[in-house]
Enzyme design. Sequence first.
Site, PDB file in Angstrom:
ATOM      1  N   GLU A 113       0.847  -1.196   0.000  1.00 45.81           N
ATOM      2  CA  GLU A 113       0.000   0.000   0.000  1.00 45.81           C
ATOM      3  C   GLU A 113       0.882   1.244   0.000  1.00 45.81           C
ATOM      4  OE1 GLU A 113      -3.379  -0.468   3.023  1.00 45.81           O
ATOM      5  OE2 GLU A 113      -1.921  -1.982   3.627  1.00 45.81           O
ATOM      6  N   LYS A 115       2.388   4.579   1.109  1.00 46.71           N
ATOM      7  CA  LYS A 115       2.565   5.179   2.435  1.00 46.71           C
ATOM      8  C   LYS A 115       2.208   6.655   2.334  1.00 46.71           C
ATOM      9  CE  LYS A 115       5.982   5.702   6.135  1.00 46.71           C
ATOM     10  NZ  LYS A 115       5.966   7.178   6.208  1.00 46.71           N
ATOM     11  N   ASP A 117       1.702  10.467   3.362  1.00 46.39           N
ATOM     12  CA  ASP A 117       2.457  11.394   4.206  1.00 46.39           C
ATOM     13  C   ASP A 117       1.478  12.235   5.011  1.00 46.39           C
ATOM     14  OD1 ASP A 117       4.598  12.663   5.314  1.00 46.39           O
ATOM     15  OD2 ASP A 117       5.021  13.943   3.594  1.00 46.39           O
ATOM     16  N   TYR A 222      -6.406   2.142   6.801  1.00 48.43           N
ATOM     17  CA  TYR A 222      -5.543   1.071   6.316  1.00 48.43           C
ATOM     18  C   TYR A 222      -5.532  -0.176   7.207  1.00 48.43           C
ATOM     19  CZ  TYR A 222      -2.342   3.599   9.471  1.00 48.43           C
ATOM     20  OH  TYR A 222      -1.782   4.245  10.543  1.00 48.43           O
ATOM     21  N   LYS A 310      10.888   3.533   2.335  1.00 45.70           N
ATOM     22  CA  LYS A 310      10.832   4.971   2.100  1.00 45.70           C
ATOM     23  C   LYS A 310      11.643   5.331   0.862  1.00 45.70           C
ATOM     24  CE  LYS A 310      10.449   7.860   5.425  1.00 45.70           C
ATOM     25  NZ  LYS A 310      10.682   8.763   6.561  1.00 45.70           N
ATOM     26  N   CYS A 404      11.147  49.416  -2.023  1.00 44.54           N
ATOM     27  CA  CYS A 404      10.276  48.473  -2.711  1.00 44.54           C
ATOM     28  C   CYS A 404      10.697  48.378  -4.176  1.00 44.54           C
ATOM     29  CB  CYS A 404       8.825  48.934  -2.617  1.00 44.54           C
ATOM     30  SG  CYS A 404       7.683  47.979  -3.649  1.00 44.54           S
ATOM     31  N   CYS A 407       7.590  50.192  -6.346  1.00 40.00           N
ATOM     32  CA  CYS A 407       7.239  51.612  -6.260  1.00 40.00           C
ATOM     33  C   CYS A 407       8.380  52.501  -5.795  1.00 40.00           C
ATOM     34  CB  CYS A 407       6.032  51.809  -5.337  1.00 40.00           C
ATOM     35  SG  CYS A 407       6.379  51.440  -3.591  1.00 40.00           S
ATOM     36  N   CYS A 422       6.315  46.402   2.042  1.00 40.12           N
ATOM     37  CA  CYS A 422       6.067  47.715   1.454  1.00 40.12           C
ATOM     38  C   CYS A 422       4.777  48.231   2.079  1.00 40.12           C
ATOM     39  CB  CYS A 422       5.910  47.607  -0.062  1.00 40.12           C
ATOM     40  SG  CYS A 422       5.438  49.180  -0.839  1.00 40.12           S
ATOM     41  N   CYS A 427       1.243  51.432  -3.955  1.00 43.16           N
ATOM     42  CA  CYS A 427       2.198  50.585  -4.671  1.00 43.16           C
ATOM     43  C   CYS A 427       1.445  49.759  -5.714  1.00 43.16           C
ATOM     44  CB  CYS A 427       2.929  49.664  -3.700  1.00 43.16           C
ATOM     45  SG  CYS A 427       4.027  48.475  -4.512  1.00 43.16           S
TER      46      CYS A 427
END
Length: 690
Positions: A113, A115, A117, A222, A310, A404, A407, A422, A427
């Site tokens: 099956e 795995k 996460d 499961y 894994k 920024c 702007c 900013c 802007c």
Amino acid sequence: MELEAAKERIKTLRKEIEYHNHQYYDLDTSSIADNEYDALMRELVHLEGEFPDLLTPDSPSQRIGGVPSEGFEKVRHDTPMLSLANAYNLEDLREFDKRIRGIVGNSVHYVCELKIDGLAVSLKYQDGLLIRGATRGDGEVGEDITSNIRTIRNVPLKLNEGVSIEARGEAYMPRQSFERLNRVREEQGQDLFANPRNAAAGSLRQLDPKIAAERGLAVFVYSLADMGWYSVDSHSEALDWMSSLGLSVNKERGEFDNIDDVMAYIESWSEKRHDLPYATDGMVIKVNQLAQQQELGFTVKSPRWAIAYKYAAEQAETTLNEIRLSIGRTGAVTPTAYFDAVQLAGTTVSRASLHNEDIIHERDIRVGDRIVVQKAGDIIPEVVRSLPEYRSGEEEPFRMPDECPTCGEPIQRLPDEAVWRCVNPRCPSLIQEGLIHFVSRDAMNIDGLGEQWILQLLHHDLVRDAADLYHLTHEQLLGLERMGEKSAGNLVEAIAASKNNSLEKLLFGLGIRLVGAKAAKTLAASFQTLDALQQASLEELTSIRDIGPKMAESIVKYFANSGAQKLVQRLRIAGLNMEYLGGADGAVTADGAAVDSEVLRRFVERKFVLTGSLEFIDRKKASEWIEQLGGTTTGSVSKNTDVLVAGEKAGSKLSKAKKLIENGDKPTLEIWNEQEFIQNLQAAGIDTGH
């Protein structure tokens, strides 16, 4: 290695692993990659095997998971929820197969099956009804997360048969939900989840079930606890039976009678897994026959009849060519790495967010560096580290500019934040991102007005802020590229229709920093009108449940800003509704009028427990009404409980509630009888039929 050296190294490894365990299991974050953690654990297990006298019961190699959080009631599992032993290469699988056959003989059937996460959970059903959801915790004791589990749409509250079972599974966050959540968190200047597992764990371990409900979680089951109690002879039969009961079982699995076919199956998923809508980091191999599982038994922390293979974290080396800055709707200045394209997890990747200045400096990432990149949880590209050994001396350390990039105005960084911002309301980047947010589904929900149309409107100088949207004409829209007569008419109608939205939609659409959709609903329900909210003090704001000092300060600052005041006034003149309307997501009286805020506060964001027999109201319907009014229901009384509704023959839960009040542990806990409950429901606009 000498004994003393081994002793010191084991001590160091245990300390480091426990630190990462705390980060991973209890804080739902991670400071190292999975493969780095696995390397530490493998080294510890190897040294403890070489020096068995140094192995102690409190070693992290003997632990299963995290410790139960103090925010939840504890749950002792009837049958321990064990973890799985890991295999990191094909040779480990051959050794596993050899051990199995050495005990049960050569007639072995395996089930493979994917795995997932995510976070291991237990789902307990009694007579077909879900009565408890719990985390694994330390394997013996977990956390009662029933109220959060109930928000997950693919977890049935009632099975197709009236059986009493305990199913174990994995709660996970689909890729799409994970990406959306991190986008929102980045815009709000919050720390990002490192991977879907952390996001799922962080969502399920929120004390407020509404947060879990908003995050689009799912569960694959499961196994069954104590499978010997049920009429199944094999693991595959158990999976099929659970599926017939209505539980969600992952259909992607294989069955084989030799380890070579198992390894071929694992290899076949090495690339295909990247196309799945959820993250998977390996394959679980289990002996299929329950009689053989029983013969094989268990170690202290894992079954001998199962192992988890894994997949190695897929990483690539490349060259960092540039770090560009982008501006989000809250003004957050986000650095992004642009590098030579590489193949990762089945896709071509050429850029990755660096999140903030601190991360760049911590990882010593410089323009021109050779870098290592990977996909966090096989989803989000990230720069893992630089490779300073390849430096020529021409690499450039990163420095956040003073201005920024859009702007040219100065950017600021608050003392308690990692993000530069900013703060110029004019802007162009802030305006663009703010408009995209304003028209989005959770905000004003202007159907048909997507990002591409916003960009065109800005390019043609037809809008400069959200208020301009409400002055657009049919003729102006026809001037846009690929805008037809019908589309223009539909868009004008959609913009006009959004004027009638309830206040919380507008509040969220304004993009006030730290105010998400949930907080906007709470504020709208509490103050009822935008005028009242604009005049609210810090003290008034923080007196509202879930409105903390930082959010309150952000709200006060926003409405004190002259630009924000002008925008609100222009929206008012354009005819936008600025009152809370309630509706399907809120509370209204029978004639459609908004409920008084004091009445609504009896339900909004409050946790209810129903106990005893209710004579006039169906318990399920009562729970639905509570949720409709913004509250939640749980199955047990604790310090988190706000209201206990006590019907006839209320027993231990009523006693516990009274004790919490008398001892001062929860003096604000209210106890309502059924009549008081009905009266409060009716005052909040619910037609109870009585």
